[in-house]
Design an enzyme around this catalytic site. Structure first.
Site: not given
Ligand code: C5P
Length: 316
Positions: A11, A141
């Site tokens: 994406k 995501d």
């Molecule tokens: O959700 P995911 O594990 O893919 O996110 C990776 C990192 O990105 C999280 O640990 C966080 O630090 C950051 N993040 C965030 N806010 C979001 C999505 C991701 O702070 N909405």
């Protein structure tokens, strides 16, 4: 039991605005996400044992329990122990074509493919909504990657509203092979620089003074106004990533000098530019190669697509 071969699309973010910092460490966002036809291939085969095995042809991708695709299989096994006992473990093979640590949701789309594939393989009959819920337990995501297309994403990124498909764009992507950006680093740096005093649990975009143009972007997409879509590309994370990585800043400027709308995707460091035809995209790619003759810079042409996870084949 069938084996499945799935294609899992990357994406790009046409729009990423950080609305506020949350007490759980995440951030409330407004994003417009778009699937592109740059895809990994994920093969799922019964392992004949009770174990989950994972193999990937890319040296930087972890092949153990820390891989999000492995976690997806482990989650399904944990939530559906009867199916796991009946059907046994799985061999996951990832043919990696999406660049790693790139801001293109490569890990998330692999996890989404495992959820979709095991749902079929183990005959679980989970709805798309149920798969999205399981996906939200794995990463912000992943729910988007299960559906794909063109979506407005809010909250942590897991609340999705479909937007009319804008599949008439081509995209040129550029990424320095040796650079990867930690998503956690990008968000935490943004938080410390711009949001420190303002941590709040409520997510009500209308209550926040928006710096940017999410409504205009949604309107432009709804009306398929191609020029405006290009002009309204936006990514708050550029404010922390570009100053840290001057090569990425330069790549963005080169795209713009060639007359394309250029923007970083997600937490970067991939930069993309939109074009209206494959021929134009190829010309932009060749021009960038000439102005930045760096062997570390990888460039691709891809097309917007309305699908994310596709079953390419299944065999008994
Ligand atoms: O959700 P995911 O594990 O893919 O996110 C990776 C990192 O990105 C999280 O640990 C966080 O630090 C950051 N993040 C965030 N806010 C979001 C999505 C991701 O702070 N909405």
């Amino acid at each position: 039991m069938h084996s499945y071969s799935l294609l899992a699309s990357a994406k790009i973010n046409l729009y990423l605005e950080i609305i506020g910092a949350r007490p759980d460490g995440y951030h409330n966002l407004i994003m417009v996400l778009q699937s592109i036809d740059l895809a990994d291939q994920i093969d799922l085969r019964p392992s004949g044992t009770e174990a989950i095995y994972l193999h990937c042809n890319h040296p930087e991708v972890p092949q153990d329990e820390s891989n999000l695709a492995y976690k997806a299989a482990a989650l399904i096994a944990e939530k559906f122990p009867d199916a796991f006992a009946k059907y046994g473990g799985v061999n996951i093979t990832i043919d990696k074509r999406i660049p790693v640590g790139a801001g293109l949701a490569g890990g998330s789309t692999n996890a989404a493919a495992v959820l979709v594939g095991l749902n079929l393989m183990w005959n679980l009959k989970l709805s798309q909504r149920q798969l999205q819920y399981l996906g939200s337990l794995l990463g912000s995501d992943v729910p988007f990657c299960i559906v794909g297309g063109t979506m407005l994403a809010t909250g942590r990124g897991e609340y999705l509203t479909p937007l009319p498909a804008v599949d008439n764009f081509y995209v040129v992507l550029g990424k320095y092979r040796s650079l990867s950006v930690s998503t956690a680093w990008a968000y935490q740096t943004f938080r410390h620089k711009y949001l420190q005093a303002n941590v709040s649990d409520d997510f009500a975009p209308e209550n926040h003074k928006q710096r940017a143009y999410s409504e205009k972007m949604v309107y432009a997409i709804a009306r398929n106004q191609e020029r405006q879509i290009g002009q309204l590309l936006y990514n708050d994370l550029e404010r922390v990533v570009l100053p840290q990585y001057p090569q990425v800043q330069r790549l963005k400027e080169e795209f713009q000098d060639l007359g394309c709308a250029g923007m970083m995707s997600g937490s970067g460091p991939t930069v993309f530019a939109l074009t209206k035809s494959q021929q134009e995209a190829q010309q932009v790619l060749e021009s960038v190669k000439i102005v930045i003759p760096d062997p570390d810079l990888d460039l691709w042409v891809a097309k917007f697509t309305s699908s994310s996870i596709r079953v390419a084949s299944s065999v008994k």
